[in-house]
Motif scaffolding. Sequence first.
Motif, mmCIF file in Angstrom:
data_model
loop_
_atom_site.group_PDB
_atom_site.id
_atom_site.type_symbol
_atom_site.label_atom_id
_atom_site.label_comp_id
_atom_site.label_asym_id
_atom_site.label_seq_id
_atom_site.Cartn_x
_atom_site.Cartn_y
_atom_site.Cartn_z
ATOM 1 N N GLN A 144 -16.622 -39.491 30.467
ATOM 2 C CA GLN A 144 -17.823 -39.133 29.990
ATOM 3 C C GLN A 144 -17.958 -37.510 29.906
ATOM 4 O O GLN A 144 -18.646 -37.075 29.026
ATOM 5 C CB GLN A 144 -18.821 -39.596 30.973
ATOM 6 C CG GLN A 144 -20.572 -39.294 30.491
ATOM 7 C CD GLN A 144 -20.842 -39.825 29.299
ATOM 8 O OE1 GLN A 144 -20.529 -41.040 28.898
ATOM 9 N NE2 GLN A 144 -21.258 -38.929 28.475
ATOM 10 N N ARG A 145 -17.238 -36.952 30.777
ATOM 11 C CA ARG A 145 -17.141 -35.456 30.723
ATOM 12 C C ARG A 145 -16.569 -35.000 29.703
ATOM 13 O O ARG A 145 -17.035 -33.961 29.152
ATOM 14 C CB ARG A 145 -16.339 -35.100 32.122
ATOM 15 C CG ARG A 145 -16.557 -33.560 32.359
ATOM 16 C CD ARG A 145 -15.844 -32.928 33.595
ATOM 17 N NE ARG A 145 -16.182 -33.617 35.013
ATOM 18 C CZ ARG A 145 -15.648 -33.920 36.098
ATOM 19 N NH1 ARG A 145 -14.309 -33.476 35.884
ATOM 20 N NH2 ARG A 145 -16.046 -34.679 36.794
ATOM 21 N N ILE A 146 -15.563 -35.522 29.299
ATOM 22 C CA ILE A 146 -14.758 -35.282 28.004
ATOM 23 C C ILE A 146 -15.551 -35.448 26.773
ATOM 24 O O ILE A 146 -15.689 -34.245 25.943
ATOM 25 C CB ILE A 146 -13.391 -35.831 27.629
ATOM 26 C CG1 ILE A 146 -12.542 -35.827 29.052
ATOM 27 C CG2 ILE A 146 -12.895 -35.539 26.363
ATOM 28 C CD1 ILE A 146 -11.236 -36.526 28.791
ATOM 29 N N VAL A 147 -16.324 -36.368 26.559
ATOM 30 C CA VAL A 147 -17.175 -36.598 25.339
ATOM 31 C C VAL A 147 -18.401 -35.658 25.518
ATOM 32 O O VAL A 147 -18.653 -35.193 24.324
ATOM 33 C CB VAL A 147 -17.759 -38.104 25.585
ATOM 34 C CG1 VAL A 147 -18.728 -38.463 24.643
ATOM 35 C CG2 VAL A 147 -16.797 -39.299 25.511
ATOM 36 N N SER A 148 -18.903 -35.459 26.585
ATOM 37 C CA SER A 148 -20.024 -34.492 26.512
ATOM 38 C C SER A 148 -19.674 -33.131 26.154
ATOM 39 O O SER A 148 -20.311 -32.239 25.739
ATOM 40 C CB SER A 148 -20.639 -34.431 28.214
ATOM 41 O OG SER A 148 -21.209 -35.355 28.373
#
Length: 739
Positions: A144-148
Motif C-alpha cells: 500500500q505504501r508503494i502504491v501511495s
Amino acid sequence: MTAPQRTPPERAGEVLAGIVERVTFHNEENGFCVLRVKARGHRDLVTVVGHAATISAGEWITVTGEWVNDRNHGQQFKARFLKTSAPTTAEGIEKYLASGMIRGIGPAYAKRMVKAFGDRVFDVIEAEPNRLKEVDGIGPIRAQRIVSAWAEQKVVREIMVFLHSHGVGTARAVRIFKTYGADAVQVMTENPYRLARDIRGIGFKTADAIAMKLGIEKTAMIRVRAGISYALTEAMDEGHCGLPIDKLLPLAGELLEVPQQLVRTALDLELGEGVVVRDQVAETDCVFLTGLYRAEQTIAQRLQTLLNGKLPWPWIDPTKALPWIEQKTGLALAERQNEAIRLALMTKVLVITGGPGVGKTTIVNSILRILAAKGVKLLLCAPTGRAAKRMTEATGFEAKTIHRLLEVDPKNGGFKKNDDNPIDCELLVVDEASMVDVMLMQALLKALPDDAALLVVGDIDQLPSVGPGQVLADIIQSGAVPVVRLTEVFRQAAQSRIILAAHNINKGIVPDLRRPPSDSDFYFVAAAEPEKAVSTIVNLVKRRIPERFGFDPIRDIQVLCPMNRGGVGARSLNVELQSALNPAGEKKVERFGWTFAPKDKVMQIENDYDKEVYNGDVGYVEDLDADTGELTANFDGRSVTYEFGELDTLVPAYAATIHKSQGSEYPAVVIPVMTQHYTMLQRNLIYTGITRGKKLVVLVGQAKAVAIAVKNVSGRRRWTKLREWLAKPCSSIPPMSVA
C-alpha cells in the motif's frame, strides 16, 4: 567533480537529456538541486543545477538552460526548465526505487522488484498492485505504501509538466507546487489569478499571461475581479491605501481594457467576499485592499493601547535630570529642547518632528542617556541601513534596521517578531519615521509590548514613504498623540546655507540662487537647456567638485533627480555618469538594459529577504564572473551575490530619484531642477533632495523651475484612513482580524 570531456557550445536554450545517477543536493523548501546526470552524447557524468519539487536517482530528465563554468565545481549545466519523467529501463527503475524515494524500499527490495517484473514494475504498481505481494518480503502494508508513493510522484510530475507547458519556469513551478500541493493544476485551471494573491514574486501580469494561455477571455469575471486588486495595487505604488470609487472604476477599466460596468459588477462580488473593503474617507466613498485597511486599523489601535498604558519606568524628576544631562554633554539646552525632554520622560508615545539643524539629535541623545542611566531597556531602529548607521554614530547606541529588529522570515517574507513573540524593550525609538509605510509600521507596533514606550522621530516636511500611506503625517495631524514640532535653527547650523535654503523652501521662500561671495555649501549653476544641464552635471561630478572640495566622484557625490524619465532624469544621467566615471572594460555584463562592471555604484530596487538587501540600499560591484554567471556587490561591508538572471533588481546608482534617497545622507548632492520635470516639481520633493546633502548641495538648471517647486505645496493627496481612525476613541475602531 569531473567536467564533461567535450566542451559544449555556450548558447541559451540548449537542451540536455539523460538519467539522474545521483542527487548530490536537494532543498525541499525551494526545490534547488544539484544532480549528477548520465546525459545523452556525453561520455562522463554531467553536473546539472536547477529546481525540482522532487527528484530521485534513476529518473529521466530533460532540461533547458546553458553551460556555466563554476570556479569551485567546474563545468555545470544551469537549468531554467527541468522536466522529470519516470525511468523506463530496468537499470533506471532499480536506481529510482533504491534511492529512498519510496519509504521502506531500499536497494534490496528494488532489486527483487525489478527481478520479478523487469521494466513493467510501474505498470504493475498502477494496474495490478496485488501482484506486489509476489515479491519476497512485501506484505499488504508495504504494498500500500508503494502504491501511495508512486501516485504522489505521478501527481508531482503531471503538475510540473502542466506548469512548464504554460511557460512557468521550474523555480516558480516549485513555489506553486509547495503552495498548493496536489491541487496546483486544479487551482491554476480554475483561477490562475490566485497565483498573484497567494505567491510571493508572481504578480497580476504573470498570472494574466498564464490565464491567456489557458484560454481565459479578457472579459471573464474571474479576470476582472482579480483586476480590481491589481488596480488597487497600482494605486498602492503611488502611496495610496485605497481609492475613491469614482477613480477606481475608470482605472481598472483602462488597465484591463474592459467596460466600467463590468468592473462595477466585479467590485460588488469582491466586496461580498471581503477581498476589498468599502469605507469613507471624510465624505468620499473609497475602496481599500483589505490588508491595508486592517493595517491602518491595527496602527491606530496599537497606538491608543500604548498611550493608555502605564510608563515603563518610575517617575524621573526633570529638575534633576535636565541639569545632569547638560553637565554630561557640555551642551546648554534651549527651552524648547527642555520641554521636549520633559515630555518624553513622562509620555508613553511621543513624536518629535522638525527640519535640519533644529536639534532633534540633541534631544534624542539626551533622552537616551537619561533613561540608560536609570537602567531602562532601549532599542533604536530606522527604515534603512544607512539611516540606522547614522543613528548609531549620532547617539552612540546601536540602531538596527526595522527589518533586522523584527527578524525577517525569508520563507514567507514576514517577521519572526510579532504580538506572540514581541521585541524586548521598554523604549523603542524610530528614526526617519516619514519613510515608514503602513505595512512596516503595523508589523513594528504589533511586535512592541503593551507596556513599552514609543518615541517617533522624523521630518514631516519630507516626502512621505515610498510604500503606501503617510503614517507620520497622519499621526501628527490626528491630534491623538503628543507632538513636539521644532522650528528654531540653532546658531551653528544657521551658518550652513544648505540648512537656511531648506528652511526657506519650507516657508515658501525661494532660496538665494546668486553666486556666494566666498566658499559655500550651497550653489546654483544655471543651465537653460537639458543638453547643457547634462554636460554641466557630468563635468561637476567628474572634475569640478572633486578638484575644489576633494570629494570622491563615485563614493561621495550623489546626483538626485526629481524623476526617472527624460533627458535629465535618473535613467539617462546614469548612462552618462557611468560612461564618464567608470567606463566598462572587457569585464562587464549587460542585462535588463543596463551594463554592470567592477567598481560600479548600484542600488537594490526591491526588498530581497533571502539576500537581506532592501529597496534603496546602495552598494558597489566587487566582481563579476561570466563563467559562473554571478555578480558580487558590497553593501556596507557585506558581500551579496546575484545570478545574472537576478540583475533586474539592481540598477546603476550614480543618479537616483529623490524618492529613493530618503533616509540617506551624502557628503555632496547634485540636483537637476528643470521645467521638463514639471509634474514632479513640489516643495517637499526639492526640500527632501536638499536635506540629503551634508557638506555640499549644487542645484543645476533653471531658476524658474526652482521657483515652481518652492511655490507648489499641493503634492499628490494620498488616500488613507489612519488619521480618522486615530481621531476616534479606541472603542469605536472595529475589532481586527489577526493579519
